[in-house]
Write a protein that holds these residues in place. Structure first.
Motif, PDB file in Angstrom:
ATOM      1  N   ALA A 630      43.640  90.551  73.381  1.00 21.76           N
ATOM      2  CA  ALA A 630      44.781  89.643  73.416  1.00 21.76           C
ATOM      3  C   ALA A 630      44.345  88.185  73.334  1.00 21.76           C
ATOM      4  CB  ALA A 630      45.585  89.872  74.689  1.00 21.76           C
ATOM      5  N   SER A 631      43.090  87.946  72.952  1.00 20.23           N
ATOM      6  CA  SER A 631      42.574  86.586  72.915  1.00 20.23           C
ATOM      7  C   SER A 631      43.127  85.821  71.717  1.00 20.23           C
ATOM      8  CB  SER A 631      41.050  86.601  72.852  1.00 20.23           C
ATOM      9  OG  SER A 631      40.608  87.134  71.619  1.00 20.23           O
ATOM     10  N   THR A 632      42.881  84.539  71.695  1.00 19.29           N
ATOM     11  CA  THR A 632      43.330  83.680  70.608  1.00 19.29           C
ATOM     12  C   THR A 632      42.249  83.578  69.534  1.00 19.29           C
ATOM     13  OG1 THR A 632      44.647  82.372  72.148  1.00 19.29           O
ATOM     14  CG2 THR A 632      44.109  81.352  70.034  1.00 19.29           C
ATOM     15  N   SER A 633      42.634  83.900  68.290  1.00 20.22           N
ATOM     16  CA  SER A 633      41.767  83.737  67.111  1.00 20.22           C
ATOM     17  C   SER A 633      40.392  84.371  67.276  1.00 20.22           C
ATOM     18  CB  SER A 633      41.598  82.250  66.788  1.00 20.22           C
ATOM     19  OG  SER A 633      42.851  81.645  66.547  1.00 20.22           O
ATOM     20  N   PRO A 634      40.306  85.659  67.587  1.00 19.36           N
ATOM     21  CA  PRO A 634      38.983  86.286  67.649  1.00 19.36           C
ATOM     22  C   PRO A 634      38.382  86.437  66.259  1.00 19.36           C
ATOM     23  CG  PRO A 634      40.677  87.951  67.837  1.00 19.36           C
ATOM     24  CD  PRO A 634      41.388  86.632  67.846  1.00 19.36           C
ATOM     25  N   ASN A 635      37.083  86.474  66.194  1.00 22.06           N
ATOM     26  CA  ASN A 635      36.365  86.655  64.943  1.00 22.06           C
ATOM     27  C   ASN A 635      35.624  87.979  65.017  1.00 22.06           C
ATOM     28  OD1 ASN A 635      34.828  86.573  62.657  1.00 22.06           O
ATOM     29  ND2 ASN A 635      33.625  84.794  63.241  1.00 22.06           N
ATOM     30  N   THR A 636      36.030  88.939  64.219  1.00 21.29           N
ATOM     31  CA  THR A 636      35.412  90.257  64.273  1.00 21.29           C
ATOM     32  C   THR A 636      34.505  90.515  63.084  1.00 21.29           C
ATOM     33  OG1 THR A 636      37.305  91.269  63.161  1.00 21.29           O
ATOM     34  CG2 THR A 636      37.350  91.179  65.566  1.00 21.29           C
ATOM     35  N   SER A 637      34.152  89.464  62.356  1.00 27.19           N
ATOM     36  CA  SER A 637      33.219  89.613  61.240  1.00 27.19           C
ATOM     37  C   SER A 637      31.813  89.264  61.699  1.00 27.19           C
ATOM     38  CB  SER A 637      33.590  88.680  60.086  1.00 27.19           C
ATOM     39  OG  SER A 637      32.536  88.596  59.144  1.00 27.19           O
ATOM     40  N   LEU A 675      52.296  91.872  40.256  1.00 28.13           N
ATOM     41  CA  LEU A 675      51.927  91.361  41.576  1.00 28.13           C
ATOM     42  C   LEU A 675      50.419  91.553  41.764  1.00 28.13           C
ATOM     43  CD1 LEU A 675      52.512  90.299  44.460  1.00 28.13           C
ATOM     44  CD2 LEU A 675      53.022  92.681  45.105  1.00 28.13           C
ATOM     45  N   TYR A 676      49.723  90.438  41.891  1.00 23.14           N
ATOM     46  CA  TYR A 676      48.275  90.479  42.150  1.00 23.14           C
ATOM     47  C   TYR A 676      48.019  90.203  43.635  1.00 23.14           C
ATOM     48  CZ  TYR A 676      47.382  90.289  37.117  1.00 23.14           C
ATOM     49  OH  TYR A 676      47.313  90.574  35.767  1.00 23.14           O
ATOM     50  N   LEU A 677      47.170  91.031  44.235  1.00 22.41           N
ATOM     51  CA  LEU A 677      46.777  90.847  45.636  1.00 22.41           C
ATOM     52  C   LEU A 677      45.296  90.483  45.704  1.00 22.41           C
ATOM     53  CD1 LEU A 677      48.555  93.860  47.417  1.00 22.41           C
ATOM     54  CD2 LEU A 677      49.393  91.536  47.050  1.00 22.41           C
ATOM     55  N   VAL A 678      44.999  89.401  46.452  1.00 24.17           N
ATOM     56  CA  VAL A 678      43.627  88.915  46.615  1.00 24.17           C
ATOM     57  C   VAL A 678      43.251  89.031  48.095  1.00 24.17           C
ATOM     58  CG1 VAL A 678      42.048  87.014  46.178  1.00 24.17           C
ATOM     59  CG2 VAL A 678      44.119  87.267  44.779  1.00 24.17           C
ATOM     60  N   PRO A 679      42.095  89.645  48.435  1.00 19.84           N
ATOM     61  CA  PRO A 679      41.743  89.826  49.854  1.00 19.84           C
ATOM     62  C   PRO A 679      41.425  88.492  50.541  1.00 19.84           C
ATOM     63  CG  PRO A 679      39.926  90.516  48.438  1.00 19.84           C
ATOM     64  CD  PRO A 679      41.090  90.243  47.530  1.00 19.84           C
ATOM     65  N   ILE A 680      41.815  88.409  51.814  1.00 17.81           N
ATOM     66  CA  ILE A 680      41.524  87.244  52.659  1.00 17.81           C
ATOM     67  C   ILE A 680      41.291  87.732  54.087  1.00 17.81           C
ATOM     68  CG2 ILE A 680      43.971  86.820  53.173  1.00 17.81           C
ATOM     69  CD1 ILE A 680      43.312  83.806  53.169  1.00 17.81           C
ATOM     70  N   TRP A 681      40.353  87.091  54.779  1.00 22.16           N
ATOM     71  CA  TRP A 681      40.018  87.456  56.172  1.00 22.16           C
ATOM     72  C   TRP A 681      40.796  86.545  57.102  1.00 22.16           C
ATOM     73  CZ3 TRP A 681      36.518  91.273  57.731  1.00 22.16           C
ATOM     74  CH2 TRP A 681      36.261  91.330  59.113  1.00 22.16           C
ATOM     75  N   LEU A 682      41.628  87.168  57.966  1.00 24.50           N
ATOM     76  CA  LEU A 682      42.420  86.394  58.917  1.00 24.50           C
ATOM     77  C   LEU A 682      42.179  86.910  60.331  1.00 24.50           C
ATOM     78  CD1 LEU A 682      45.866  86.175  57.077  1.00 24.50           C
ATOM     79  CD2 LEU A 682      44.094  84.420  57.203  1.00 24.50           C
ATOM     80  N   PRO A 683      42.115  85.998  61.289  1.00 25.33           N
ATOM     81  CA  PRO A 683      41.946  86.426  62.675  1.00 25.33           C
ATOM     82  C   PRO A 683      43.270  86.818  63.306  1.00 25.33           C
ATOM     83  CG  PRO A 683      41.995  84.058  62.597  1.00 25.33           C
ATOM     84  CD  PRO A 683      42.084  84.526  61.164  1.00 25.33           C
ATOM     85  N   THR A 755      42.640  91.198  63.627  1.00 22.77           N
ATOM     86  CA  THR A 755      41.599  90.447  62.933  1.00 22.77           C
ATOM     87  C   THR A 755      40.997  91.333  61.856  1.00 22.77           C
ATOM     88  OG1 THR A 755      41.061  89.123  64.862  1.00 22.77           O
ATOM     89  CG2 THR A 755      39.371  89.283  63.168  1.00 22.77           C
ATOM     90  N   GLY A 756      40.934  90.812  60.636  1.00 19.74           N
ATOM     91  CA  GLY A 756      40.345  91.592  59.567  1.00 19.74           C
ATOM     92  C   GLY A 756      40.953  91.268  58.218  1.00 19.74           C
ATOM     93  N   VAL A 757      40.824  92.206  57.288  1.00 17.12           N
ATOM     94  CA  VAL A 757      41.257  92.003  55.912  1.00 17.12           C
ATOM     95  C   VAL A 757      42.786  91.994  55.797  1.00 17.12           C
ATOM     96  CG1 VAL A 757      41.256  92.977  53.581  1.00 17.12           C
ATOM     97  CG2 VAL A 757      39.163  92.973  54.938  1.00 17.12           C
ATOM     98  N   HIS A 758      43.283  90.982  55.097  1.00 20.65           N
ATOM     99  CA  HIS A 758      44.681  90.898  54.674  1.00 20.65           C
ATOM    100  C   HIS A 758      44.671  90.620  53.171  1.00 20.65           C
ATOM    101  CE1 HIS A 758      44.954  90.132  58.993  1.00 20.65           C
ATOM    102  NE2 HIS A 758      46.281  90.337  58.946  1.00 20.65           N
ATOM    103  N   PRO A 787      38.517  99.725  49.054  1.00 22.39           N
ATOM    104  CA  PRO A 787      39.881  99.309  49.379  1.00 22.39           C
ATOM    105  C   PRO A 787      40.553  98.501  48.282  1.00 22.39           C
ATOM    106  CG  PRO A 787      38.333  97.895  50.509  1.00 22.39           C
ATOM    107  CD  PRO A 787      37.516  98.943  49.829  1.00 22.39           C
ATOM    108  N   GLY A 788      39.851  98.023  47.288  1.00 21.28           N
ATOM    109  CA  GLY A 788      40.445  97.482  46.082  1.00 21.28           C
ATOM    110  C   GLY A 788      41.134  96.145  46.201  1.00 21.28           C
TER     111      GLY A 788
END
Length: 825
Positions: A630-637, A675-683, A755-758, A787-788
Motif C-alpha cells: 500500500a506504499s506510495t510509488s513503489p518500484n518493482t523493477s 489502435l497501437y499499444l506501446v508498453p510503459i512501466w508505471l508504479p 507496479t509494472g507494465v502498462h 506479451p507483445g
C-alpha cells in the motif's frame, strides 16, 4: 620400606552432596601426582595387610570415616572412588610424618622470619621443594625473578604463620611463600600481600575464612599509592580459598587488589563467597585471572543480586573499594580472564553466582580498556555471564553458558544513574547524558537454557552515547527465555553466523541501530518476530542503513522480518517460512526500503506486507508468497525506472516514458484506423492526468478521429482521452491530451493500482496519418509474441467506452510493432 600414616582425621570422611555419610564403601589409594595405584596398605599397627580399604560400617562410632592406616613409601596420596555419575572422584591427603618432617627440616634451615630454601623441607630428605604439587604438577621453579628472592614456608598451619611469611617476603623486597597441604583457618582478616610476592598453595592446601572481612588484600589500609603504583607484581596460585559464606554470612571479598599492576591469580578454586566478589581488580593494569573456578555464592540480605565472581572496578570511593585509597578514578586496563569457570559449589545455603565477570559502576570519561575474556564457562547464574559496563576495546570469545539468566552484556554509561555521571570526589554530575564506546568483539558464544533475565547477547548504548565498532559472530542460543541478540543504539556493526533456536521473545531485536550488516542469521522458533529493525523515536530514524542478508526465519509467532521507520533498510536473499504473521513487514514511515530476492511460504499472512506510510519502496525477485503493498510509488523493477542511469536522469520530472528521449532518433507512421499499444512501466499509486505522443516530420492530413488511451498489462483499457475528431496535428508537435474517461466513468485522472507494465494507446484515422517519433519498429510476427506490443484492433474510429462493461484491446499482430515515444504525466 618406609610406612606413612593416613586417615583417622576429621576430613577423611566420605559423604554425599547433601552431607550424608557413606558407610562401608570401597576406596582405592593412588600416589598423588602420578596416579599410580598403591597396593601395599596396612592397618595402623603397620603389619596387618589391607586387601580393600573401606569406610567404616554404619554401626561404627564414626560411620563413613576412613580409619587410620599406613601405606608403604608414599608421602602424599589421593583417595579415589566412583561418584554417582560413574566417574572417579579423588581427594588429596598428605601423611602425618611428612608434615612433622617438614617442620623439622624448616627448623634446621630457617630462622623465625624465614629464609632461603634450596633443597629438602625435612630432616629425612623425603619432601623436596620440587616434589610439592600444584594441580597435580610439580612446582614451577622457572623465572629468575621469583627464585632469586628466596622461598618461605609458614612454620605452622595458622593464619598468623602465613601472615608472618608474607611479611617476611615484604621485608626482603619480595619472595615466594609456599603454603603446604592442610587446612588454614584465617581469623585475623584480611591477609595482606605485598609487591614482588608469589603465593603458592600446594595441592591439599585450603585457606578458610574464620572471621569477617576480605580474605586477601594487596597492601595496608592507610597506604596512599595512586594510579597503578601500589603493591603489584603479585602471583597467587593453587589450592582452595574457602570463604565459608554459610558460616560467616557477612559480605566480604575473597581477594581484592587495587592501585597495582601485574596481578595474576591462577589455578585456584574460590568457594562460597558472601555478598561481594571472588576476585576484584580495582585500578589495575595488566591483571590476569587464569584457570580459576569460582563456585558458590550467598546473598546475605537480598540486596546483592548483581555481584560478579570476578569484577573490575575503578577507584571511585570507599563504598566501591574499601581496602584503601586514594580515590582518584583510576580504571582498569589490560585485563585477561581465561580458562575460568563460575557456578554453584553444592554447599548447603549457597547458590550459583549472579554474574560471572563484569562491572557495575562508572565515572565520566573513565572506561575500562583492553579487556579480554576467553574460554569461560558459567552455569546457573541468575544474571549475565559477562557484563561489560563502560568497557572499550574488548574481546569476549569462547563462552559456554548453561542455564544462565543472560549471556553477554555490553553497556555504555547509564545516564539515569547520577553516580555514574559524577566523578570521584565530585558532588554533582559533570555530564548530562551517556558517552560512546568503541571496538567490541563478541565471538564463539554458546548458550543453552536460561535466559530468564536478559538476552544471550545484549549491546546497549544511548542516544547520547552509541556503541560503535561492534562485531558479533558465531553465536548459538538454544531454548532461552528472551532474545538471542538485542542491540540498542549501536552503530557501525556486523552480525555474522548466528543460530537462535527456541527464543522466548523476538530472536534478533534492533532498536535505534545504524550502519549495520547482518549475515547468515538463522532463527528457528521465537515467541515474537524473527529479526526486527526498529528506528522509531531514535536518532537512527533518519540514517538507519541496515542490511539483512542471507538470513532465514521459521517457526516465529510473529512476522519473520519487521522494519519500523528508518531509512535505507535492506532485506536481501532471505527466507521466511512456516510462521505466524507476514514473511516481511515494512511499516511506520520507512523510507527507501529494499526487499529483493526474498522467499516466503506457509505464512499465515501475506508473504510481504508494506503499509501506506512507507515511501520509495524498491522490491523485486521475491517469490513465491503474495505481496500486499500500500506504499506510495513503489518500484518493482530491478532496473530502477526501466532505463539506465543516464536515461533516468534525463526523464522530465513527473513524466513516465515508453522509451527514453535519448533513444527516440527516428519516426514511424501508424496505419489509419488501427489502435497501437506501446508498453510503459508505471508504479502503483501514480496519478495519470495526461497522455502524450509527438509527431515527426509528417503532419496529419484530413483527420476524422484521433485519441490516446491507457491500458493495463492484459490490454484492458483503464482510461482514455476525448476524441479530437478533425483537430489539426502539425508536424514536429507534441500532443498531451487530458484524461476524459476512466473505468469509473467520466474523470480527469486515473490512479494506477499496481507496479509494472502498462500500455499507452494511440489511434489516428486520417487521409494522412502523422509520423510519430520513436525508436523504430519491428515486424508484426515478432511484436505479436507474448506479451507483445504494436497494432491491436483495426477499423477503429470513435473511442470505445471505458466504464461499464469496459473495453479490452485485441491481440497484437495486425500491424507492425512500433516503438513509439509516448508519455504519461
Amino acid at each position: 620400606m618406609t610406612l606413612y600414616t593416613f586417615g583417622g582425621n576429621p576430613s577423611a570422611v566420605l559423604t554425599t552432596s547433601t552431607g550424608d555419610v557413606v558407610p562401608n564403601y570401597p576406596l582405592s589409594v593412588r600416589v598423588a601426582g602420578s596416579g599410580a595405584l598403591v597396593t601395599a596398605l596396612f592397618e595402623e599397627n603397620g603389619t596387618t595387610p589391607i586387601s580393600t580399604l573401606r569406610t567404616n560400617a554404619a554401626d561404627d562410632d564414626m560411620p563413613g570415616a576412613i580409619r587410620t592406616f599406613k601405606a608403604a613409601d608414599v608421602v602424599a596420596i589421593e583417595y579415589e572412588y566412583l561418584g554417582p555419575s560413574g566417574d572417579p572422584v579423588r581427594w588429596y591427603e598428605v601423611s602425618r610424618e611428612a608434615a612433622t618432617q617438614a617442620l623439622e627440616g624448616l627448623g634446621s634451615k630457617l630462622d623465625k622470619t624465614g629464609g632461603e630454601i634450596t633443597g629438602d623441607l625435612d630432616v629425612a630428605g623425603t619432601v623436596n621443594v620440587q616434589e610439592l604439587l600444584v594441580n597435580g604438577e610439580p612446582l614451577d621453579l622457572g623465572g629468575a625473578d621469583w627464585t632469586q628472592l628466596g622461598i618461605r614456608v609458614p612454620a605452622a598451619v595458622t593464619g598468623a604463620a602465613l601472615q608472618n611469611a608474607l611479611n617476611a617476603a615484604r621485608d626482603a623486597g619480595g619472595g615466594w611463600v609456599i603454603v603446604r597441604p592442610g587446612v588454614w583457618d584465617i581469623s585475623a582478616l584480611p591477609l595482606r600481600i605485598y609487591r614482588n610476592t608469589r603465593l603458592t598453595l600446594c595441592d591439599g592446601a585450603i585457606i578458610r575464612r574464620a572471621g569477617n572481612g576480605t580474605m586477601l588484600l594487596n597492601g595496608d589500609a592507610l597506604q596512599t599509592f595512586g594510579g597503578y603504583t601500589g603493591h603489584g607484581n603479585i602471583l597467587v596460585e593453587g589450592g582452595v580459598w574457602d570463604a565459608r559464606a554459610a558460616s560467616y554470612p557477612t559480605s566480604a571479598m575473597c581477594m581484592s587488589f587495587g592501585h597495582a599492576e601485574d596481578i595474576t591469580v591462577q589455578d585456584t578454586t574460590i568457594k562460597d563467597v558472601c555478598g561481594f566478589h571472588g576476585i576484584e581488580m580495582n585500578a589495575t593494569r595488566r591483571g590476569r585471572i587464569l584457570r580459576v573456578s569460582a563456585l558458590g555464592y550467598k546473598d546475605p540480605d537480598g540486596t546483592r543480586d548483581f555481584s560478579e565472581a570476578f569484577q573490575i572496578d575503578l577507584a571511585k570511593g570507599s563504598s566501591y573499594f574499601g581496602g584503601f585509597g586514594p580515590y582518584d578514578d583510576t580504571p582498569c586496563t589490560d585485563i585477561l580472564v581465561e580458562g575460568c569457570s563460575v557456578g554453584p559449589s553444592g554447599t548447603a545455603g549457597t547458590t550459583s553466582w549472579p554474574r560471572g565477570f563484569g562491572s557495575h559502576s562508572a565515572s565520566p570519561s573513565k572506561p575500562h580498556t583492553d579487556i579480554r575474556v576467553r574460554d569461560f564457562r558459567c552455569e546457573g547464574l541468575t544474571q549475565f555471564a559477562v557484563g561489560g559496563y563502560t568497557w572499550q576495546d574488548t574481546i569476549v570469545s569462547g563462552l559456554q553458558l548453561r542455564n544462565c539468566g543472560a549471556g553477554v552484556r555490553m553497556r555504555t554509561l547509564d545516564s539515569s544513574a547520577t553516580s555514574a555521571r559524577t566523578p570521584a570526589g565530585g558532588s554533582s554530575p559533570t555530564i548530562t547524558g551517556s558517552q560512546p564506546l568503541q571496538n567490541i568483539v563478541i565471538d564463539d558464544i554458546t548458550m543453552t537454557g536460561g535466559g530468564t533475565y536478559d538476552a544471550a547477547v545484549r549491546c546497549e548504548g544511548e542516544d547520547t552515547g552509541y556503541i560503535g565498532g561492534l562485531a558479533i559472530s558465531n553465536v548459538i542460543a538454544r531454548n532461552i527465555g528472551q532474545q538471542c541478540l538485542r542491540l540498542v543504539d549501536v552503530e557501525d556493526y556486523t552480525v555474522d553466523n548466528v543460530v537462535a533456536y527456541g527464543c522466548g521473545a523476538t530472536a534478533v531485536s534492533q532498536l535505534g541501530t545504524r550502519r549495520g550488516r547482518l549475515k547468515s542469521v538463522h532463527v528457528n522458533g521465537a515467541t515474537g518476530a524473527g529479526i526486527t529493525v526498529d528506528s522509531r523515536s531514535t536518532p537512527a530514524a533518519t540514517a538507519t542503513d541496515v542490511a539483512i542478508q542471507g538470513c532465514s526465519v521459521t517457526g516465529a509467532t510473529a512476522n519473520g522480518f519487521h522494519i519500523w521507520d528508518g531509512t535505507d533498510v535492506i532485506v536481501d536473499d532471505c527466507d521466511a517460512y512456516a510462521l505466524t504473521g507476514f514473511g516481511v513487514q515494512v511499516s511506520t514511515s520507512t523510507i527507501r526500503p529494499i526487499i529483493r530476492n526474498v522467499r516466503t511460504r506457509d505464512t499465515t499472512s501475506a508473504g510481504i506486507n508494506i503499509t501506506n506510510t512507507v515511501t520509495q519502496v524498491r522490491r523485486h525477485g521475491n517469490t513465491p508468497g503474495s505481496v500486499t503493498d500500500a506504499s506510495t510509488s513503489p518500484n518493482t523493477s530491478p532496473f530502477e525506472t526501466g532505463f539506465g542511469a543516464l536515461e533516468d536522469a534525463f526523464r522530465p520530472a513527473g513524466r513516465y516514458e515508453t522509451v527514453s528521449r535519448l533513444r527516440a532518433g527516428t519516426s514511424s507512421t501508424p496505419t489509419s484506423g488501427i489502435l497501437y499499444l506501446v508498453p510503459i512501466w508505471l508504479p502503483k499509486g501514480a496519478v495519470i492526468s495526461n497522455l502524450g505522443f509527438v509527431s515527426g516530420g509528417t503532419a496529419a492530413a484530413t483527420p476524422t478521429n484521433w485519441w490516446f488511451a491507457l491500458c493495463d498489462n492484459t490490454r484492458k483499457m483503464l482510461a482514455r482521452t476525448a476524441d479530437q475528431l478533425t483537430a489539426a496535428w502539425a508536424a514536429n508537435t507534441a500532443q498531451s491530451l487530458p484524461i476524459a474517461q476512466t473505468t469509473a466513468g467520466a474523470g480527469t485522472s486515473y490512479t494506477t493500482t499496481y507496479t509494472g507494465v502498462h500500455f499507452i494507446g494511440i489511434m489516428v484515422k486520417a487521409t494522412t496519418v502523422p509520423s510519430i517519433v520513436g525508436e523504430g519498429l519491428v515486424a508484426g510476427v515478432l511484436a505479436g509474441v507474448s506479451p507483445g506490443f504494436g497494432g491491436a484492433d483495426s477499423g477503429m474510429s470513435t473511442p470505445p467506452t471505458v466504464s461499464g462493461a469496459g473495453f479490452t484491446a485485441a491481440a497484437f499482430g495486425v500491424a507492425s510493432g512500433q516503438l513509439l515515444y509516448g508519455y504519461a504525466t
